[in-house]
Scaffold this active site. Structure first.
Site, PDB file in Angstrom:
ATOM      1  N   SER A  65      93.313 200.620 -10.334  1.00 51.37           N
ATOM      2  CA  SER A  65      93.073 201.613  -9.282  1.00 51.37           C
ATOM      3  C   SER A  65      91.629 202.091  -9.331  1.00 51.37           C
ATOM      4  CB  SER A  65      94.023 202.795  -9.490  1.00 51.37           C
ATOM      5  OG  SER A  65      93.900 203.247 -10.820  1.00 51.37           O
TER       6      SER A  65
ATOM      7  N   HIS B  97      89.901 208.169 -11.674  1.00 49.28           N
ATOM      8  CA  HIS B  97      89.660 207.809 -10.279  1.00 49.28           C
ATOM      9  C   HIS B  97      88.352 208.425  -9.796  1.00 49.28           C
ATOM     10  CE1 HIS B  97      94.261 207.163  -9.669  1.00 49.28           C
ATOM     11  NE2 HIS B  97      93.661 206.210 -10.388  1.00 49.28           N
TER      12      HIS B  97
END
Lengths: 425, 617, 846
Positions: free
Chosen positions: C130, C184
């Site tokens: 991710s 992230h």
């Protein structure tokens, strides 16, 4: 094989072969008939041969067979089977009777096939009708269908209904409305649901009636037919009343089918549903299920007005799925009529899938039933799941056949579309 | 041995006759019969009987008759009533014929049959309902569950024991609860019916712990009108408790009932074995009949006698050969009966009776039929019933009937009342003699069959049979197990359903010819032989054990799933069919943008609109 | 709808460029590797701040490819694949390779570790692709920002475009708790930086890459390679849009689609592989479960057991009695034992039985006694079985005295709610079978006598197999029933519970004498269990009870320990007390399970898929072959939309009669070996087997010769149909069998799996090669191989099979001869059937 020339020799050969096969099974495997009689897939509470024997026993000992929870079949079976030599001592006569009934059904089927009604009815002629199987093939498919054989060996009384229905169609095709109606009323008397076949059968008779004495007005014709059926059924009821001496056979024979008081497992969708149904909703859902069953008649009859035989075939297929007490004999009747539509087979899309599903179900069903009832390691859901699959497979087949037939009709209107990709909107 | 037994019965008979004659001064008597059985068993049968004249009864003037019960009888118009609470099984092979010739015996659970006075069946049913509900309240038993599906109307098996010459419209109804577990809460009301309420007399020996630890026990209540010739009719209530106690089990102290292995040196060994040593012991118990005493067996001595009882009737009788010596507490007078196998004891009021039966002196008594106890007489018929087949789809019932007598055939009536979900196939019923195949007609003489109706009526089957001498007959029939609605199963659905015991009534030879009309009145005969044994309807009655029938069960957690799945399947078929029916065909490339693409397009539009809306705020 | 997605997906997957493929493959591979028990790959590869130093720099490259679990993997792949694909399409494969395994992984890692270590002073390790996703989103956002700086809503510009990823970030943080917000964020930050043009600096010099490309000529050599020079074309230069090609409007078109027709072999191969691999996952903690007792009434080990003390003296005495009888005849020891049992106050009876199998006669006399429950009536019963000989024909020296002593002890209790039946049988297979059959009236009265004495429903049975003389260490629980049916798991659990919890006796399963609860031992236990189940033979005196829904096990003490006979007796006593508590018949727990340790099992829901997958592969191939047979003889390659539209008429009419006839013929032939091998006397078995093997080799050529040289020569289409039907039947049989006897279905399925890949051979050599390979997996060959590897001769195997067939009703033989063999013959016929250029396919044998 298609449209092969049939000599009397082959005809006799076919019938003799079928009879010999059944006789051989009866005599060489003495255990098998009773085993099959016990299978829930073959014997339902309203067709079981063992229950018939019980009813017969009570009838012969002057106990009313309808004053009890065992016997739910038509009263006229009782004198018929008590005329035969007793099954315990001379079973061969019973066997012969059942074989004869199967052969009669086959001959009726043969007539239907040879009439070519399936390919070209009065109002409609298929462009593909050349491609068809002869009556020989179709009769053979019926006679050697394992389901038919199993039903005959299991001596389920539904073979009589099958025979009556097939003869009704044969008579109608032959242009004998009277005979058709009488046969249909016999079928309805034996097991009620064939009454739903009346509308398409009337149409079939109307289309096929002989020109010399044809009734013009369809309404008048329908009225006559309906009154014939009503009359014959009334006569049969009167005879039953004289036989049993009371009207209590009505609730015990037809009431059971209407109220499903006997929840014995079968290949249908009703039994488990009504085992698990809450008591307060039971009657409501009974009504709904019956309504659903009868709802197909109108729609199909109107939409496929031009081919009444197709309507009857499809209806028989639907009954085999959604009847209160279906068995594989109903399926065998449907499968006996399907080959009449050889000409639309190329238009069917899921033949292989539905055939595979039906085969899978017919193998897994007994296995799961064994696990539930005998091994005790599975529970009722196993068998129920298989009945669902079985029903879905057959409904897929019915839908597919109907699609093919409709498409066939449509292509007659628009010949240029033959073989083109199409859509429904 | 047989004539000994008849002697015994005669002796009892004389007692009862005596009592009935003495009924004038005292209408109540009680008696305890003790009889040692093989394999260290002890049969104790208590019998309490009291009479009240019908006229008094009508006036509502009950003397010894329990008022609570009497009012129920009057309210429900009951002329004769028989109620049984039973537990365990009578082991006929070992213990011989059951006491009272089985007349006081019931199948496991609760059994009730009564003759009601009613004009119509409906009325009879209504009264029956009243009766069962009232009794269930009285005896703390769930008799109110005897509903239409558990009630039958036997035609051959039962005959009224009392005199009903005056009444004509009597209905016999019979109900049974095989699953009912009899326990102390049933004993207490039973004792409350007694005049002495278990405070004095033999009733003091009745203790729940002992009673319900017995190998077999049966509590019976019989109410019947009896008209002695000449005298006026009396209404007789007879309460009976029979139990078979396991002596060495009962001898264990109440505080410590656990059968720990005894110390090695207390273990009775067979020293004759070559390998016998201090740590190796071949046991010889169960063959010898050890000593016991009344207080050991019943946990306490007997407290005097009930003052209301008829003094002429000895309260305690013991049936052992005269050869054996019995020690009793002081003041108790022992009188041996002429038949040399029984003795009775007269107990002065308010003296405790303690009785000790020492072990027999001859230690060589090691045969299974020891000589130091009365050899039980063999019953007229042995019966054993069991299921055949397996699986939850269908099965069969097999009853093995053995006639021990070498010379006389036995006529009897075999009655079953089966629940409706066992659909029996009468045409499969057959009776065959083991070994050679005799013609069935001689075995089955008469069949009365009333098939079950689903959820409304139980199956009732009565078969009149004859078993030839010294032969075994197999009676078999098939049945089918039906699957029920999921609300109709009990909480322990997978245990199975109890099937009531079959009632086997051996007909009295004197009655067989007069059997044609089944309403023969038989002069009031108590099970104890009665005054006119020859005229009695049943020579012997026995019950088979109950059975456990396991039905197929659905999945009880499934209702919603099943409804959803089935509806989905139907909807699929219906939708698919009508979909094809109502739409019309077009070629793929003509007509409006249809089918999936259209749907997708519409969805896209919707989503965009939605997005815009979202961004808007 | 299905067709739509399928085709799009197929197209899309087809168009994935090289590096993207590489990423996907690596991620999936690593996820698969994660199941390896000995190597915790996640711990190895994840980015763990504290462990991050020069030596563990590899983590900077591995962590994006490693995922916490399958769900995580799938989510990430779906999110990242399109982005990476676009990136690669734009920058070329080499650049992407260099960037993603260089800076684009390293930079976020460094930033993250820095923050974690020095700001937050915590140590949260991260993994997953991710982070790349956010990186790429960031770049995209910047790029989009350049073109359209603001999201324009209701006329006036409101939201700056570059902030949109943050919304995504927050959304992710909210929707997926457990996802590392910080990680992230780092990815996003790097993404922004790169988007602002840093990427130019990061990327390796273009000339170098171009050099590599030209030198190695990757452009032509490597498939799916995206060249550098597409940069010239700008983004989306050569990429076809995913919406290329008209949306097809019918399943029929899908049928015609050659890609779909090529798919099935791979699909069914995948099914087989997954099905097989599945088995090896089962022993892992994640897939197996701890056993537990679901029937509350059992209350195992809740009662004190008092057996012992002076009962031992009695036991010794009885043992003397029994020892005297060793070597005597069946009738003699029954004569001796019956009075002993009678003296306990039990009802006794005898039963004679005679079985004929493989030319032998198995006869004997059962002695059984009923201890009537003191206060109950004969509605239910428990059985205590003690066979005179166990399956290995050792005399049950301790078991029979123990059973007698136990009965004498039970007689003293008054708490039994069920009758107790003592069954003494001369052997462990025929005797119990005869008795149980007669008890349920399923017996053939000509061979097995009916029971004179009966009790109620059997609720359970325990068989004591105590042949060893000295004290024992722990108890071996044998639980396999006839035809692979198993007793209710609750029974085994309660015995394990009583033995372990109360007596301190160990318990083992499947002859795993010492079982460290590790993966290999679990696997071995499971496989042994499956093999036994698959053979379906009786494994003890208990086996014949199970088909009658009577839960039964055999208890066999073993090992050198300090437990004596009394301990064994107490174990049986405890078990009987538990069974005595039962109110309902055992129905709660599992009947389908695989035990891999005494306290770990796999339930049917977990293991059935493997067998079903294997069975499904046959069905898939059957359907595929059916479709193929529906195609015109010369399939149109490179399907054009025009070819697609003219559909149903091109469905070649199938001639069904011949194929159906052939398959039916082969199926009916299979009756012959079944009958022969079950009815031949033992002396005949070996020659019979040899001759059958020879015929077996000759049969397929003969059949195919018959077919090819008949007056109407058989077409390739008909071969397809023959194979289709036989595979359909096979799949059907196996899937129904999988519900009855999972292991048998699994084994047969694996052994027959090659049959779904055979095709009519093109060349002579290939034909014979494939035939040879097929012969290696023919029933006969496998039988011989199995016999050799277990060191028994074929005759005894066949004899056992015949005995099982005649005595216990084992149906394994039916499966071998009527399911496996016909499928194999059909397969061989198909292989031999091909004629030169008969059709395009090669042979594939896996």
């Amino acid at each position: 094989m298609d449209g092969a020339k049939v000599t009397p020799g082959r005809t006799a050969g076919l019938y003799v072969g079928a009879a010999v096969l059944r006789l051989a099974i009866f005599t060489l495997l003495p255990g098998l008939p009773d085993l099959l009689t016990g299978r829930v897939e073959i014997s339902t509470p309203v067709t079981s041969f063992k229950r018939l024997q019980e009813g017969l026993f009570l009838y012969n000992h002057n106990v009313s067979p309808y004053d009890g929870g065992v016997y739910h079949q038509a009263p006229l079976f009782l004198p018929l089977f008590s005329l035969l030599p007793s099954f315990a001592s001379l079973p061969i006569f019973t066997y012969l009777l059942y074989i004869a009934v199967d052969l009669l059904s086959a001959s009726a089927l043969w007539k239907i096939a040879d009439s070519g009604e399936a390919g070209s009815s009065a109002l409609f002629t298929s462009s593909r009708r050349e491609k068809r199987w002869s009556g020989f093939v179709i009769a053979a498919v019926f006679l050697f269908n394992p389901f038919t054989v199993a039903t005959c060996i299991g001596r389920s009384t539904s073979v009589f209904t099958t025979c009556a229905i097939l003869h009704a169609i044969a008579k109608a095709v032959a242009g004998a409305p009277l005979g058709a109606m009488v046969a249909l009323s016999f079928a309805s008397y034996l097991s009620m649901y064939p009454l739903l076949l009346l509308p398409p059968l009337v149409l079939l008779c109307y289309d096929r009636q002989r020109p010399e004495r044809a009734t013009k007005s369809s309404l008048q014709f329908a009225g006559i037919c309906a009154s014939i059926v009503a009359g014959v059924v009334a006569i049969l009821f009167q005879m039953s009343y004289f036989i049993t001496g009371s009207w209590e056979f009505l609730p015990s024979t037809y009431g059971v089918q209407l109220t499903l008081s006997d929840l014995a497992p079968n290949v249908g969708l009703w039994w488990y549903f009504f085992i698990e149904m809450f008591d307060s909703f039971r009657s409501f859902f009974l009504a709904v299920f019956w309504l659903h069953l009868s709802s197909y008649v109108g729609g199909l009859t109107v939409r496929i007005r031009r081919q009444p035989l197709v309507v009857m075939t499809l209806l028989l297929g639907i009954f085999a799925i959604f009847k209160p007490y279906p068995s594989i004999s109903d399926t065998s009747l449907f499968l006996a009529l399907v080959p009449l539509y050889r000409h639309v087979f190329p238009l069917m899309r899921y033949t292989f899938v539905s055939a595979a599903v039906i085969m899978y179900a017919s193998f897994l069903g007994p296995a799961f039933y064994y696990l539930w009832i005998y091994a005790g390691s599975g529970n009722a859901n196993f068998f129920y799941a298989i009945t669902l699959v079985w029903g879905l497979g057959k409904s897929l087949l019915v839908c597919d056949l109907m699609f093919a037939v409709l498409r066939d009709e449509w292509e007659v209107e628009r010949p240029e579309m033959a073989g083109k990709e199409i859509r429904q909107i | 041995m047989r004539q000994f037994l008849s002697f015994l019965w005669l002796s009892l008979l004389s007692i009862s006759v005596f009592s009935s004659s003495a009924a004038a001064d005292s209408d109540y008597h009680e008696q305890l019969n003790l009889r040692p059985l093989p394999f260290s068993g002890l049969l104790a049968s208590f019998n309490f009987r009291s009479n009240t004249t019908v006229s008094e009864f009508e006036k509502g003037n009950f003397r010894f008759f329990p008022r609570s019960l009497g009012q129920i009888l009057q309210h429900a118009g009951t002329r004769e009533l028989h109620l049984r609470f039973s537990l365990g099984r009578w082991d006929a092979e070992t213990w011989g014929a059951s006491p009272w010739d089985g007349a006081r015996e019931g199948g496991t659970g609760v059994e009730l049959w009564a003759w009601l006075e009613a004009d119509t069946d409906k009325e009879a049913d209504h009264k029956w309902l009243t009766l069962t509900n009232a009794l269930s309240g009285l005896f703390c038993a769930s008799l109110n569950f005897i509903d239409g599906t558990r009630t039958t109307r036997p035609v051959m098996s039962f005959q009224p024991e009392g005199d009903h010459s005056t009444v004509t419209n009597m209905h016999l109804l019979y109900g049974v609860l095989p699953h009912e577990v009899v326990c102390t809460e049933n004993l207490t009301p039973f004792l409350k019916l007694l005049p002495c309420k278990g405070k004095a007399g033999i009733a003091t020996l009745l203790d729940g712990h002992k009673l319900f630890d017995a190998s077999w026990q049966s509590m019976a209540i019989d109410i019947r009108p009896i008209c002695p010739p000449g005298g006026e009719c009396v209404l007789q209530i007879e309460q009976t408790i029979d139990m078979v106690l396991d002596i060495d089990r009962s001898k264990r102290p109440r505080g410590n009932p656990i059968p720990r292995p005894p110390p090695g040196h207390e273990l009775p060994c067979d020293a004759s074995k070559p390998y016998h040593s201090h740590d190796t012991c071949f046991p010889v118990d169960h063959a010898a009949n050890q000593e016991w005493s009344l207080s050991q067996i019943f946990g306490k001595p007997m407290k005097g006698t009930c003052p209301l009882t008829d003094p002429a009737v000895p309260p305690v009788c013991l049936q052992v050969p005269d050869s054996r010596s019995v020690f009793v507490s002081g003041g108790v007078r022992e009188k041996k009966n002429p038949n040399h196998i029984s003795r009775c004891f007269d107990i002065p009021p308010s003296t405790e009776l303690e009785m000790v039966l020492p072990a027999p002196d001859d230690v060589t008594a090691q045969s299974t039929v020891p000589t130091d106890i009365v050899t039980p007489k063999s019953p007229l018929l042995y019966a054993e019933r069991s299921f055949t087949g397996h699986g939850q789809e269908r099965g069969g019932v097999q009853t093995i009937l053995r006639n021990p007598s070498p010379d006389t055939a036995v006529d009897f009536i075999y009655m079953e009342s089966l629940p409706w979900f066992m659909r029996i196939y009468l045409h499969t019923m057959e009776a065959r003699v083991a070994g050679h195949s005799a013609n069935k007609s001689s075995l089955i003489q008469q069949v009365y069959y009333r098939p079950a109706v689903d959820r409304a009526r139980a199956t009732q089957l009565e078969v009149r049979m004859r078993v030839p001498p010294a032969s075994t007959v197999f009676l078999t029939y098939d049945f089918e197990k039906s699957i029920l609605r999921y609300t109709e199963y009990p909480p322990d659905a997978n245990r199975g359903f109890d099937v009531a015991a079959a009632v086997i009534t051996v007909l009295n030879k004197g009655q067989i010819q007069g059997e044609g009309e089944s309403t023969t009145k038989s002069g009031g005969g108590g099970g104890d032989g009665g005054t006119t044994k020859g005229g009695r309807f049943a020579a012997y009655t026995l019950r088979t054990t109950t059975l456990l029938c396991s039905l197929p069960t659905p999945d009880f957690s499934m209702p919603y799933n099943v409804i959803i799945f089935t509806s989905t399947a139907i909807a699929l078929a219906f939708g698919g069919l009508f979909n094809i029916l109502v739409r019309r065909f077009v070629a793929a490339d003509e007509g409006p943008e249809g089918g999936l693409a259209m749907v997708v397009g519409r969805l896209k539009g919707r989503l965009l609109g939605l997005l815009k809306g979202v961004k808007g705020r | 709808m299905l067709k739509l997605n399928l085709q799009r997906v197929v197209k899309y997957v087809d168009r994935l460029p090289l590096f993207t493929r590489l990423v996907i493959v690596l991620a999936v591979a690593l996820e698969m590797a994660a199941v390896l028990p000995w190597w915790d790959i996640r711990a190895w590869g994840r980015l763990e701040p504290d462990l991050f130093n020069v030596w563990t720099l590899y983590r900077a490259n591995t962590y994006p490819l490693i995922h916490t679990d399958v769900i995580h993997l799938i989510v990430n792949l779906f999110a990242v694949t399109p982005l990476v694909e676009r990136f690669e399409a734009e920058y070329g494969t080499l650049t992407s390779l260099a960037l993603f395994f260089g800076p684009l992984s390293l930079l976020p890692a460094v930033i993250y570790v820095g923050i974690e270590r020095f700001l937050l002073r915590s140590n949260t390790s991260i993994m997953g692709a991710s982070i790349w996703g956010f990186l790429l989103i960031g770049m995209e956002a910047i790029r989009a920002h350049r073109t359209t700086p603001y999201l324009v809503i209701r006329g006036q510009p409101t939201i700056p475009m570059w902030t949109t990823p943050i919304a995504v970030l927050l959304l992710t943080a909210v929707l997926m708790p457990g996802s590392s917000f910080l990680g992230h964020l780092c990815g996003l930050a790097v993404g922004y930086i790169c988007g602002m043009g840093l990427i130019k600096l990061l990327a390796p010099p273009a000339w170098a890459l171009r050099l590599v490309e030209d030198k190695l000529n990757l452009r032509l050599r490597v498939p799916y390679y995206v060249s550098m020079d597409q940069v010239a074309h700008g983004r989306f230069g050569v990429l076809p849009l995913t919406t290329v090609g008209a949306v097809p409007t019918s399943v029929l078109q899908l049928r015609r689609d050659p890609r779909i027709l090529k798919l099935p072999p791979y699909l069914s191969l995948l099914c087989i592989l997954v099905g097989a691999a599945w088995l090896f996952l089962l022993p892992l903690d994640r897939y197996s479960r701890r056993t537990y007792i679901s029937e509350n009434a059992l209350l195992p080990g809740q009662v004190h057991t008092y057996f012992g003390g002076s009962d031992q003296n009695v036991f010794r005495a009885y043992k003397h009695e029994v020892n005297e009888l060793v070597g005597k005849s069946n009738a003699e020891f029954n004569d001796k034992l019956e009075p002993i049992v009678k003296s306990l106050g039990l009802k006794t009876a005898r039963q004679n039985f005679t079985y004929h199998a493989a030319g032998h006669t198995y006869s004997g006399e059962n002695l059984y006694a009923i201890l009537q429950a003191p206060r109950g009536d004969a509605t239910e019963a428990i059985v205590l079985v003690a066979a005179w000989e166990n399956v290995k024909h050792e005399v049950n020296r301790n078991g029979i005295p123990l059973a007698l002593t136990l009965l004498r002890y039970f007689k003293r209790w008054s708490l039994w709610s069920k009758d107790i039946i003592l069954l003494l049988t001369p052997d462990s297979i025929a005797g119990p079978q005869a008795w149980v059959d007669a008890y349920h009236d399923a017996h053939d009265t000509s061979r097995v006598a009916s029971l004179p004495l009966k009790s109620g429903l059997l609720q359970g049975a325990i068989a004591i197999d105590y042949a060893q003389e000295n004290r024992f260490e722990s108890v071996h629980i044998v639980y396999d029933g006839v035809n692979g049916q198993l007793p209710n798991l609750d029974l085994i659990n309660s015995i394990v519970n009583i033995a372990g919890g109360q007596m301190g006796i160990g318990t083992t399963l499947q002859e795993m004498w010492n079982h460290d609860n590790g993966y290999p031992d679990r696997l071995r236990t499971m496989l042994r269990g499956m093999l036994k189940q698959g053979l379906g033979l009786a494994s003890g005196a208990h086996s014949s009870f199970i088909p009658y829904h009577v839960d039964a096990v055999t208890l066999r003490p073993f090992g050198e320990g300090w437990q004596d006979e009394m301990a064994m007796g107490r174990l049986v006593e405890g078990t009987f007390r538990s069974l005595n508590n039962l109110l309902e018949h055992l129905h709660q727990s599992f009947f389908f399970y695989l035990l891999m340790q005494r306290e770990r099992f796999v339930s049917i829901g977990t293991y059935l898929p493997s067998a079903m997958l294997v069975a499904a592969n046959f069905t898939i191939m059957a359907i595929a072959l059916w479709m193929k047979s529906g195609q015109p003889a010369t399939p149109v390659e490179g399907v054009t939309p025009k070819a697609k539209t003219e559909t149903p008429t091109t469905t070649a009419e199938r001639d069904l009669f011949l194929p159906l006839g052939v398959v039916t013929l082969i199926q009916s032939l299979s009756i012959i070996p079944l009958y022969l091998f079950n009815h031949a006397p033992e002396s005949m078995l070996t020659p019979l087997f040899a001759t059958f093997a020879v015929i077996n080799t000759l049969l397929p050529p003969a059949l195919s010769h018959l077919l090819t040289h008949s007056h109407t020569p058989i077409t390739p289409q008909q071969y397809n149909l023959i194979q289709s039907f036989s595979l359909l039947l096979l799949g059907m049989f196996l899937s129904s069998l999988a519900t009855l006897n999972f292991s048998l279905a699994m084994i047969t399925g694996l052994l027959t799996s090659p049959l779904s890949f055979v095709r009519p051979a093109k060349t002579q050599t290939a034909r014979w090669a494939v035939t040879g390979l097929l012969h290696a997996i023919s029933p006969t060959a496998v039988l011989v191989a199995g016999a050799v590897c277990w060191g028994v001769d074929v005759t005894s195997v066949l004899r056992e099979a015949a005995v099982g067939w005649h005595v216990c009703g084992t149906y394994s033989a039916v499966v071998v001869w009527c399911v496996w063999w016909p499928a194999w013959v059909a397969g061989s016929v198909v292989v031999l059937g091909g004629r030169g250029g008969g059709q395009g396919n090669k042979i594939k044998v896996v």
